[in-house]
Design a protein around this motif. Structure first.
Motif, mmCIF file in Angstrom:
data_model
loop_
_atom_site.group_PDB
_atom_site.id
_atom_site.type_symbol
_atom_site.label_atom_id
_atom_site.label_comp_id
_atom_site.label_asym_id
_atom_site.label_seq_id
_atom_site.Cartn_x
_atom_site.Cartn_y
_atom_site.Cartn_z
ATOM 1 N N GLU A 46 0.825 -1.213 0.000
ATOM 2 C CA GLU A 46 0.000 0.000 0.000
ATOM 3 C C GLU A 46 0.856 1.259 0.000
ATOM 4 O O GLU A 46 0.499 2.252 -0.653
ATOM 5 C CB GLU A 46 -0.925 -0.002 1.216
ATOM 6 C CG GLU A 46 -2.003 -1.081 1.153
ATOM 7 C CD GLU A 46 -3.049 -0.906 2.236
ATOM 8 O OE1 GLU A 46 -2.752 -0.277 3.275
ATOM 9 O OE2 GLU A 46 -4.176 -1.399 2.032
ATOM 10 N N LYS A 51 -3.185 3.049 -1.224
ATOM 11 C CA LYS A 51 -4.015 2.436 -0.184
ATOM 12 C C LYS A 51 -5.003 1.445 -0.795
ATOM 13 O O LYS A 51 -5.677 1.734 -1.789
ATOM 14 C CB LYS A 51 -4.769 3.516 0.588
ATOM 15 C CG LYS A 51 -5.513 2.987 1.800
ATOM 16 C CD LYS A 51 -6.065 4.118 2.633
ATOM 17 C CE LYS A 51 -6.834 3.600 3.842
ATOM 18 N NZ LYS A 51 -6.009 2.727 4.710
ATOM 19 N N GLY A 52 -5.083 0.250 -0.199
ATOM 20 C CA GLY A 52 -6.006 -0.771 -0.666
ATOM 21 C C GLY A 52 -5.518 -1.554 -1.868
ATOM 22 O O GLY A 52 -6.232 -2.432 -2.369
ATOM 23 N N GLU A 54 -3.710 -4.250 -4.236
ATOM 24 C CA GLU A 54 -3.341 -5.656 -4.143
ATOM 25 C C GLU A 54 -2.548 -6.058 -5.383
ATOM 26 O O GLU A 54 -2.820 -5.574 -6.491
ATOM 27 C CB GLU A 54 -4.584 -6.543 -4.007
ATOM 28 C CG GLU A 54 -5.341 -6.329 -2.702
ATOM 29 C CD GLU A 54 -6.482 -7.313 -2.537
ATOM 30 O OE1 GLU A 54 -6.678 -8.158 -3.442
ATOM 31 O OE2 GLU A 54 -7.189 -7.235 -1.516
#
Length: 286
Positions: A46, A51-52, A54
């Motif tokens: 991240e 952020k978030g 994958e």
């Protein structure tokens, strides 16, 4: 060459030809070259990618559940940087980068030779991603050569997790890799991993295999009285063999990890087979 040597060689050749079926070697290990790469923790994914975020799969790797991701980063040191370093997934509990010694010289760092995951006190480095960067005090290593295998493979080879072995490669420039660590798990597929420097030294390419030879752990003194053999301490498990012919019977009697061959010595085919069976490697004096 005297008559006795000729008869010995002819006898072994006839013995070899007399076999109805050639027994396939059971000590072959497929070898894979592991180029520089990075493992990231979920948190650091991240930090570097947002952020978030994958990791996304680019290609499945040979070890089940592991993959090369589409994501790459830059790793940097005091004197240089390397771009487009592949991130391997899935995310791990800790972040580490695995490089070769050639890479380390470009970066201007001196990372230790370590097993993957053993990063305590290892090299410092910087990782740069599209959304952020990290300076890590540790995590940069040169990965120790190792063999992944399942428990059934370990039983077949007669080794255990954590053992060290020697692997002698096949190919156009045969080399021996020593202190190769055995890593056993139900989730592993049989494969030896080496870095690009190790691969270049042996001209290793896709499809190359090696013979696994067990290393002797105990260091004891031996005294070999056969004429023409220079005795050495078993501390390094090797001796110099200077007779004109090395047969399979000689190999069985020597009981060492390495036989150093003098120039001009003939090694029979059965002697080579017996050496592989017993985990004995050859090296040659120039």
């Amino acid at each position: 060459m005297n008559q006795q040597l000729i008869e010995k060689i002819v006898g072994e050749v006839l013995d070899q030809l007399g076999k109805v079926e050639a027994v396939p070697p059971n000590d072959l290990i497929p070898i894979a070259v592991s180029a520089r790469h990075v493992h990231l923790s979920s948190h650091h994914v991240e930090v570097l990618f947002g952020k978030g975020y994958e990791l996304t799969i680019r290609a499945e790797l040979s070890q089940p559940g592991q993959f090369a991701s589409n994501e790459t980063v830059v790793i940097a040191g005091p004197t240089g940087s390397i771009e487009r370093v592949r991130v391997l997934g899935p995310a791990r509990s800790m972040t580490q980068a695995e490089v070769s010694w050639t890479d380390a010289m470009k970066l201007g760092v001196d990372p230790p030779l370590r097993e993957s995951g053993d990063i305590g006190g290892s090299g410092a480095f910087t990782i740069i991603g599209p959304r952020g960067s990290l300076f890590l005090e540790e995590g940069l290593i040169i990965a120790q050569a190792h063999i992944h295998m399942a428990p059934k493979d370990a039983a077949r080879f007669g080794v255990q997790n954590g053992d060290y072995v020697t692997v002698e490669t096949n190919g156009i420039r045969p080399v021996s890799y020593r202190q190769v660590k055995i890593r056993v798990s139900e989730r592993y597929r049989l494969e030896m991993h080496i870095d690009t420097d190790e691969a270049n030294a042996g001209l290793i390419s896709k499809g190359t295999t090696g013979h696994l030879m067990k290393s002797e752990v105990n260091s004891v003194k031996v005294q070999l009285e056969a004429p023409g053999i220079i005795t050495k301490s078993k501390a390094d498990s090797s001796l110099v063999y200077s007779k004109k012919l090395l047969s399979q019977d000689d190999v069985k009697e020597l009981k060492v990890q390495e036989i150093i061959i003098e120039k001009g010595t003939i090694i029979t085919a059965l002697a080579r087979d017996k050496a592989r069976e017993l985990g004995i490697s050859f090296s040659f004096r120039k």
